[in-house]
Motif scaffolding. Sequence first.
Motif, mmCIF file in Angstrom:
data_model
loop_
_atom_site.group_PDB
_atom_site.id
_atom_site.type_symbol
_atom_site.label_atom_id
_atom_site.label_comp_id
_atom_site.label_asym_id
_atom_site.label_seq_id
_atom_site.Cartn_x
_atom_site.Cartn_y
_atom_site.Cartn_z
ATOM 1 N N GLY A 1 12.957 13.956 -11.837
ATOM 2 C CA GLY A 1 12.674 12.551 -11.612
ATOM 3 C C GLY A 1 12.304 12.245 -10.175
ATOM 4 N N GLY A 2 11.682 11.071 -9.995
ATOM 5 C CA GLY A 2 11.350 10.592 -8.669
ATOM 6 C C GLY A 2 12.266 9.441 -8.288
ATOM 7 N N LEU A 3 12.800 9.468 -7.091
ATOM 8 C CA LEU A 3 13.754 8.450 -6.655
ATOM 9 C C LEU A 3 13.209 7.733 -5.429
ATOM 10 C CD1 LEU A 3 16.594 7.130 -6.860
ATOM 11 C CD2 LEU A 3 17.393 8.931 -5.300
ATOM 12 N N VAL B 1 0.857 -1.203 0.000
ATOM 13 C CA VAL B 1 0.000 0.000 0.000
ATOM 14 C C VAL B 1 0.885 1.243 0.000
ATOM 15 C CG1 VAL B 1 -1.742 1.301 1.264
ATOM 16 C CG2 VAL B 1 -1.839 -1.199 1.226
ATOM 17 N N PHE B 2 1.833 1.251 0.912
ATOM 18 C CA PHE B 2 2.737 2.413 0.968
ATOM 19 C C PHE B 2 3.570 2.529 -0.292
ATOM 20 C CE2 PHE B 2 7.037 3.970 1.786
ATOM 21 C CZ PHE B 2 6.743 5.291 2.082
ATOM 22 N N LEU B 3 4.075 1.418 -0.813
ATOM 23 C CA LEU B 3 4.947 1.466 -1.982
ATOM 24 C C LEU B 3 4.214 2.019 -3.201
ATOM 25 C CD1 LEU B 3 6.802 -1.932 -1.513
ATOM 26 C CD2 LEU B 3 7.719 0.366 -1.138
ATOM 27 N N VAL B 4 2.945 1.610 -3.369
ATOM 28 C CA VAL B 4 2.163 2.145 -4.479
ATOM 29 C C VAL B 4 1.924 3.641 -4.285
ATOM 30 C CG1 VAL B 4 -0.106 2.090 -5.594
ATOM 31 C CG2 VAL B 4 1.084 -0.043 -5.070
ATOM 32 N N ASN B 5 1.601 4.039 -3.054
ATOM 33 C CA ASN B 5 1.438 5.467 -2.769
ATOM 34 C C ASN B 5 2.715 6.233 -3.094
ATOM 35 O OD1 ASN B 5 -1.104 4.854 -1.804
ATOM 36 N ND2 ASN B 5 -0.579 5.130 0.359
ATOM 37 N N ALA B 6 3.843 5.672 -2.679
ATOM 38 C CA ALA B 6 5.118 6.348 -2.876
ATOM 39 C C ALA B 6 5.437 6.513 -4.345
ATOM 40 C CB ALA B 6 6.238 5.578 -2.169
ATOM 41 N N VAL B 7 5.281 5.432 -5.105
ATOM 42 C CA VAL B 7 5.578 5.512 -6.539
ATOM 43 C C VAL B 7 4.644 6.499 -7.218
ATOM 44 C CG1 VAL B 7 5.531 4.194 -8.692
ATOM 45 C CG2 VAL B 7 6.607 3.224 -6.659
ATOM 46 N N VAL C 1 10.488 7.548 -12.734
ATOM 47 C CA VAL C 1 10.820 7.121 -11.380
ATOM 48 C C VAL C 1 11.903 6.051 -11.472
ATOM 49 C CG1 VAL C 1 9.954 6.038 -9.259
ATOM 50 C CG2 VAL C 1 8.473 7.573 -10.557
ATOM 51 N N TYR C 2 12.839 6.119 -10.542
ATOM 52 C CA TYR C 2 13.857 5.064 -10.488
ATOM 53 C C TYR C 2 13.951 4.571 -9.051
ATOM 54 C CZ TYR C 2 17.994 2.409 -11.796
ATOM 55 O OH TYR C 2 18.879 1.389 -12.076
ATOM 56 N N CYS C 3 14.015 3.220 -8.921
ATOM 57 C CA CYS C 3 14.051 2.583 -7.618
ATOM 58 C C CYS C 3 15.366 1.810 -7.496
ATOM 59 C CB CYS C 3 12.873 1.621 -7.450
ATOM 60 S SG CYS C 3 11.265 2.345 -7.897
ATOM 61 N N ILE C 4 16.074 2.036 -6.403
ATOM 62 C CA ILE C 4 17.409 1.457 -6.278
ATOM 63 C C ILE C 4 17.791 1.361 -4.808
ATOM 64 C CG2 ILE C 4 18.555 3.703 -6.430
ATOM 65 C CD1 ILE C 4 20.801 2.340 -8.027
ATOM 66 N N ASP C 5 18.734 0.459 -4.511
ATOM 67 C CA ASP C 5 19.232 0.432 -3.141
ATOM 68 C C ASP C 5 20.281 1.525 -2.959
ATOM 69 O OD1 ASP C 5 21.771 -0.440 -3.978
ATOM 70 O OD2 ASP C 5 21.297 -2.551 -3.657
ATOM 71 N N ALA C 6 20.723 1.694 -1.724
ATOM 72 C CA ALA C 6 21.593 2.834 -1.392
ATOM 73 C C ALA C 6 23.068 2.487 -1.437
ATOM 74 C CB ALA C 6 21.230 3.355 -0.002
ATOM 75 N N TYR C 7 23.419 1.369 -2.069
ATOM 76 C CA TYR C 7 24.813 0.934 -2.020
ATOM 77 C C TYR C 7 25.552 1.128 -3.331
ATOM 78 C CZ TYR C 7 22.487 -1.444 1.830
ATOM 79 O OH TYR C 7 21.725 -1.717 2.928
ATOM 80 N N ASN C 8 24.873 1.585 -4.342
ATOM 81 C CA ASN C 8 25.489 1.725 -5.665
ATOM 82 C C ASN C 8 26.437 2.918 -5.675
ATOM 83 O OD1 ASN C 8 25.732 2.662 -8.555
ATOM 84 N ND2 ASN C 8 24.537 0.783 -8.857
ATOM 85 N N LEU D 1 5.869 9.960 -6.530
ATOM 86 C CA LEU D 1 7.139 10.257 -7.198
ATOM 87 C C LEU D 1 6.976 10.487 -8.691
ATOM 88 C CD1 LEU D 1 9.403 7.619 -5.400
ATOM 89 C CD2 LEU D 1 9.533 10.100 -5.138
ATOM 90 N N ARG D 2 5.921 9.966 -9.285
ATOM 91 C CA ARG D 2 5.728 10.094 -10.739
ATOM 92 C C ARG D 2 5.342 11.523 -11.087
ATOM 93 N NH1 ARG D 2 1.995 5.075 -12.691
ATOM 94 N NH2 ARG D 2 2.995 5.475 -14.711
ATOM 95 N N SER D 3 5.945 12.027 -12.145
ATOM 96 C CA SER D 3 5.575 13.365 -12.619
ATOM 97 C C SER D 3 4.340 13.318 -13.494
ATOM 98 C CB SER D 3 6.746 13.992 -13.382
ATOM 99 O OG SER D 3 7.099 13.190 -14.495
ATOM 100 N N SER D 4 4.007 12.140 -14.028
ATOM 101 C CA SER D 4 2.781 11.977 -14.821
ATOM 102 C C SER D 4 2.421 10.500 -14.851
ATOM 103 C CB SER D 4 2.975 12.501 -16.250
ATOM 104 O OG SER D 4 3.786 11.612 -16.997
ATOM 105 N N SER D 5 1.196 10.207 -15.252
ATOM 106 C CA SER D 5 0.741 8.815 -15.287
ATOM 107 C C SER D 5 1.464 8.009 -16.344
ATOM 108 C CB SER D 5 -0.767 8.773 -15.551
ATOM 109 O OG SER D 5 -1.053 9.384 -16.803
ATOM 110 N N GLU D 6 2.038 8.682 -17.319
ATOM 111 C CA GLU D 6 2.761 7.983 -18.367
ATOM 112 C C GLU D 6 4.234 7.771 -18.020
ATOM 113 O OE1 GLU D 6 0.852 10.729 -19.070
ATOM 114 O OE2 GLU D 6 -0.872 9.531 -19.711
ATOM 115 N N SER D 7 4.664 8.297 -16.890
ATOM 116 C CA SER D 7 6.077 8.183 -16.527
ATOM 117 C C SER D 7 6.472 6.721 -16.374
ATOM 118 C CB SER D 7 6.352 8.923 -15.215
ATOM 119 O OG SER D 7 6.100 10.303 -15.361
ATOM 120 N N THR D 8 7.583 6.386 -16.957
ATOM 121 C CA THR D 8 8.089 5.018 -16.867
ATOM 122 C C THR D 8 8.794 4.809 -15.542
ATOM 123 O OG1 THR D 8 8.410 4.998 -19.261
ATOM 124 C CG2 THR D 8 9.554 3.294 -17.985
ATOM 125 N N ILE D 9 8.563 3.652 -14.946
ATOM 126 C CA ILE D 9 9.174 3.329 -13.660
ATOM 127 C C ILE D 9 10.268 2.304 -13.893
ATOM 128 C CG2 ILE D 9 8.780 2.383 -11.360
ATOM 129 C CD1 ILE D 9 5.848 3.303 -11.681
#
Length: 1011
Positions: free
Chosen positions: A237-239, A166-172, A215-222, A175-183
């Motif tokens: 962008g949304g991170l 639920v939270f992850l969907v809310n978050a994404v 939107v880009y989703c990544i861990d904090a170790y890169n 973070l999206r600038s538009s509904s067409e934004s690629t994740i």
Amino acid sequence: MLSLLSPPPATQRSSFTCQAPPLGLLLWPGGSGEETAWEPLLSSRSDLLPVKLQAFGGCSGAPWCSTEKPLFSPPGAVLEAPRQLPGTNRTMATPSATFEALMNGVTSWDIPDDSVPCELLLIGEASFPIMVNDVGQVLIAASSYGRGRMVVASHEDFLVESQLFVFLVNAVGWLRSSSESTIGVHSSLAPLVKILESCGIESKIEPEVNDSLGVYCIDAYNETMTDKLLQFVKRGGGLLIGGQAWDWDNLGEDDRVLFSFPGNLVTSVAGVYFTDNKADTNCYKVSKKMPKIPILVRCEDDLSEDRDELLHGISDLDITNSDCFPSQLLVHGSLAFPLGLDTHHGCVIAAARYGRGRVVVTGHKVLFTVGKLGPFLLNAVRWLDGGRRGKIVVQTELRTLSGLLAVGGIDTSIEPQLTSDASVYCFEPTSDVGVKELQEFVAEGGGLFVGTQAWWWAFKNPGVSPLARFPGNLLLNAFGISITSQSLNPGPFHIPKAGTRTYHFRSTLAEFQVIMGRKRGNVEKGWLAKLGPDGAAFLQIPAEEIPAYMSVHRLLRKLLSRYRLPVATRENPVINDCCRGAMLSLATGLAHSGSDLSLLIPEIEDVYSSCYLRPSESPITVDVNCTNPGTRYCWMSTGLYIPGRQVIDVSLPEDAASADLKIQIGCHTDDLTRASKLFRGPLVINRCCLDKPMKSINCLWGGLLYIIVPQNSKLGTVPLTVKGAVRAPFYKLGETSKEEWKRRLLEYPGPWGELATDNLILTVPTANLRTLENPEPLLRLWDEVMQAVAKLGGEPFPLRLPQRIVADVQISVGWMHAGYPIMCHLESVQELISEKLIRTKGLWGPVHELGRNQQRQEWEFPPHTTEATCNLWCVYVHETVLGIPRSRANIALWPPVREKRVRMYLSKGPNVKNWNAWTALETYLQLQEAFGWEPFIRLFTEYRNQTTNSPTDNVNKMNLWVKMFSQQVQKNLAPFFEAWAWPIQKEVATSLAYLPEWKENIMKLYLLTQL
């Protein structure tokens, strides 16, 4: 067709069970006539009725509509009134509204037991907490930077946990600038793709962030993508990023997590840091409203190396001969730290980390030119450069700094403003400072070296907080260093010693909170006395919808609701350096920031207010003279008094609301924050701008109401309507009749009142005024006194603006002190309002202070004459108005005492270093007794009317006085002043040789008879 999907399979759990589906996913086609659009509607309620969705552009029934709490905000949707977040270009909902959107449908934080997160540190003005544990540690946060947004989790497992979908969907969605934004999802978070997919949200594995993604989703170790991620967010962008740093700290070679952990190289630009503190995992709160940001997150060790580097080879910071009074710095940021402190913990130089960059601030730009600070200036620029050996840009106006740096081998480029290739920028902030540009310059790795003071700006803008409006603070507040209106005495400032604790606002506030809760504990001596005024200053920073500041407001309101505010009186003083003393300042600051404390703070009864004093039920309208022919702001009395703990409503005409008027509650302006004991609150007045036709103002302590009118105002009479006031006794010579005065004393309940002429206003307790049946004879005598004061000073009479004398239960220095207003103790009230006492015993103290207000820097030679020339007015007034000879006006002027004083001065060998106070006054009295008062009157008039620049150093000013007084009396006075050891220049003595000798020079007799 309706599809009800069960939650996606749990990761890191062998199975998922629940009694009923906790989450339904309803999919409905778009409205008729439109392309079919499928959108998710998430709810934690199994009984949710289907709601028809429409494509963006129609909003009926969509989860972000006003009819439902939004899960996330689609493009163009506004959750509440939009605002521009600090450091961003993106208009977005307030943090509190965004928090509600991100938390919509979240009823629990179901985290795997083996996922131990780290604590997040939030310092950015745009950052705010989302998830906290039961001890207040932040575990998930959100922020923004540039045009983009980010959500930060303190463990990567949070982002692949199906129970959090639920939270992850809310978050994404947020973070999206538009509904067409690629994740895009990095392979390190591959399970997230399935979680989003099962909720109807398409995403794909992307090995690197790129411009095609929203939107880009990544861990904090890169470690290879940090720069790309930063620029991705900055461009819009949304991170979504997650990781924990405590284990990385254990494995890594560099233990400075805040500045080396890969995730921090990205998230820190938005004011969010992963720390190496393990978070408590016993309980995770699901907050209905945005949680508070902790007052303190321990990270001192990460700053010790910076402090050592900045202070390498430095024993102290000596600005004794700098000829400047720097502003005191308020060091309030978690990553800010003091570098130079006085004995009262006042800070003159401080530094801070922010994002990838660094900042050093000095309390005056003159410190950039002090030779003794050369080694520190070199250290500072090298630290700010961070080893890059980049371009050092020095603002054109500060070219002297360039020369000092060159001596140490640092080349600089003198430029009018910041250049795109700069590594370090040294400058003084002005009104046109580019706040966003400079904040991003620091966040992305630049170094700022700032020198400026705010006390002069504060003097020119009464009623306006420099913490809120001073150009330097618009830039620096976000970095955790602010410039206050309080000045510091020039002198050596000690530096923090390695391994010892140093006063810091945030850590002291945290200790204060613990002591208040446990009713035990101690802090270092002087820290609580400093905490009070620092807290009051901090509360002046605009905090609306900035969680980093609002959290402090919330904490203090909570403390005040639990503990009774102490009442300080002469009979029961409050020790300043204790929790009770700090509470007085903190409560005042909280009230001035706009908090209504009437329900939190019990009734107050002290010398300024009474629990029995109740405001009038009806608004009171008074006419206020808002014409000011003077050259400075002045107070205009209203005849109204505001009881304590009030919120008053003030209204005035539209044209007056744009005339730079200020309102002031209270006349007891002395700042007692340095006093050891308090007989009243340290600061009991409240000033603010009357910039709206209707305004509500908080008043904690109560006081007479004034309008502050700017210089040269021609506004005329302005009707002022106040709700929440009472009338106070006010007598104006020539306007108030004896009968009207008696009526006011009987009917007006204000505990303080005023006696006024066109030239002087006396403010005293109403209890003392009741002894005056007819103030007219007293005020006519005072007008004679003021006429004499003006005449000796060469000032036109009547005065353009009246002087003020205010009695107080406690003042900041001395028995009385000069200023606007002149301040005196309550014990002096009878001396002020008894005509009989004035005529028989005189008025030495008040006239001494009136004389101080007449002193001019052109003919003052501080410190020698500071307490001397003002007494010329005492002698003049007592002899010409009161008929009291100087020998009886003050025992120090008894002839035998005077003679003994001169002989003692000469016996030690005349030296201007010993020429002070009464000894210095003797020089002027000898001239007066020989030539009368007229030369002084003419000379003071000449000085007042001078249009050319006068010298500023004592030697040249003293020589100019010798020349001008000699010309006034047509005698060569050079030998007379030489006998007093004045530094007479040879050319001045030569230029006066044409004048007749002063044969009656009394110093000749003293020298001849000196044994």
